[in-house]
Design an enzyme around this catalytic site. Structure first.
Site, PDB file in Angstrom:
ATOM      1  N   ASP A 124      -0.307  10.872   4.865  1.00 15.95           N
ATOM      2  CA  ASP A 124       0.983  11.788   5.210  1.00 15.95           C
ATOM      3  C   ASP A 124       0.326  12.698   6.364  1.00 15.95           C
ATOM      4  O   ASP A 124       1.138  13.543   6.963  1.00 15.95           O
ATOM      5  CB  ASP A 124       1.420  12.406   4.245  1.00 15.95           C
ATOM      6  CG  ASP A 124       2.526  11.579   3.444  1.00 15.95           C
ATOM      7  OD1 ASP A 124       2.912  10.512   4.180  1.00 15.95           O
ATOM      8  OD2 ASP A 124       2.618  11.709   2.249  1.00 15.95           O
ATOM      9  N   ARG A 130       0.877  -1.204  -0.081  1.00 16.85           N
ATOM     10  CA  ARG A 130       0.154  -0.022   0.099  1.00 16.85           C
ATOM     11  C   ARG A 130       0.657   0.902  -0.016  1.00 16.85           C
ATOM     12  O   ARG A 130       0.533   2.375  -0.287  1.00 16.85           O
ATOM     13  CB  ARG A 130      -1.104   0.049   1.240  1.00 16.85           C
ATOM     14  CG  ARG A 130      -1.838  -1.161   1.432  1.00 16.85           C
ATOM     15  CD  ARG A 130      -2.538  -1.149   2.982  1.00 16.85           C
ATOM     16  NE  ARG A 130      -2.790   0.534   3.304  1.00 16.85           N
ATOM     17  CZ  ARG A 130      -4.047   0.671   2.842  1.00 16.85           C
ATOM     18  NH1 ARG A 130      -4.729   0.121   1.972  1.00 16.85           N
ATOM     19  NH2 ARG A 130      -4.239   2.211   3.054  1.00 16.85           N
TER      20      ARG A 130
END
Ligand code: 9D3
Length: 245
Positions: free
Chosen positions: A167, A152
């Site tokens: 993130d 992933r």
């Protein structure tokens, strides 16, 4: 990725579904399994034997697994570690997944039986990993879970939105609740804020939910974070509102 396993068909199924399946289709993931049984030299194709010292169960033999690991290592770039899935390993987490995603490749050894001949771990394995404190029947499902978590993170596997999400500041917290249509089910309504169209308010609410749920369900996660004044305020408000309803 190379996986040494006596159940190759089981492991290969991960390349058939979902995100990992698409990565395999696009050539971002190459998954190959090697069966120690194919590297045996006896008529019975023996991959296990009784433990020295006695006791229940069988032990995975050194030579067939070592030969399969040798073939696996030869098939991928040097600098690809050999990782063995065992209950004795360090507990796998997202930080490890990120580290592995930066490597040129990996070799996984999935243990079966009561254990693996210790000399194989000594001479052929760089790292031992576990999924946690529960009993599986072997290392395959653990290897599949680790591969899923790593793939992933490879560039081009997830869409831009999903990777931006990974993130984001949400890292280290549990996710907020999710809702979709319809607005009401048996009197259970979608929280009003999510219907407001006020994106700043929605983001704040979601962040507050993440903090609150993490506090209630996974206090260990929050202890890693050292909340600032703003975060404390959001959490206090979450807890106060919870007591009122
Ligand atoms: C009940 C058997 N146990 C005797 C004390 C030892 C044992 C041997 C082999 C327990 C599990 C296994 C097989 N498990 C794995 O190979 C494994 C595993 C796991 O069981 N839990 C969490 N992570 C992992 S990674 C590999």
């Amino acid at each position: 990725m190379q996986v040494v396993t006596i159940f190759p068909d089981m492991v290969k199924t991960i390349a058939e579904y979902g995100v990992v399946g698409r990565a395999a289709e696009r050539g971002i993931l190459s998954l190959n399994c090697l069966n120690p049984r194919d590297y045996t030299t006896d008529a019975h194709r023996t991959v296990d034997a009784r433990p020295y010292g006695g006791g229940p169960g069988m032990v995975m033999k050194y030579e067939p697994a070592a030969a399969a690991l040798g073939a696996a290592r030869a098939a991928i770039p040097s600098g690809s570690p050999v990782v063995c899935l065992t209950p004795q390993g360090a507990v796998f987490d997202q930080a490890m997944a990120k580290r592995f995603a930066g490597l040129p490749g990996m070799v996984f050894l999935a243990g079966r039986y009561e254990g693996i001949d210790e000399r194989l771990l000594q001479s052929e394995v760089d790292e031992e990993l576990s999924l946690g404190d529960f009993v599986l029947s072997g290392g395959e499902i653990a290897a599949m879970a680790v591969i899923d978590a790593v793939v992933r993170l490879l560039p081009g596997v997830l869409g831009d939105e999903d990777s931006a999400q990974q993130d984001s500041f949400m890292q280290g917290l549990l996710d907020h609740p999710h809702y979709t249509r319809p607005e009401e089910i048996d009197g259970q309504r979608v929280p009003e804020v999510l219907l407001s169209g006020d994106h700043a308010r929605i983001e704040k609410w979601r962040y507050q939910q993440s903090l609150g749920r993490s506090f209630l369900r996974r206090p260990d996660l929050l202890e890693q974070l050292e909340l600032n004044a703003e975060q404390r305020k959001l959490l206090d408000e979450f807890l106060n509102e919870r007591e009122t309803v």
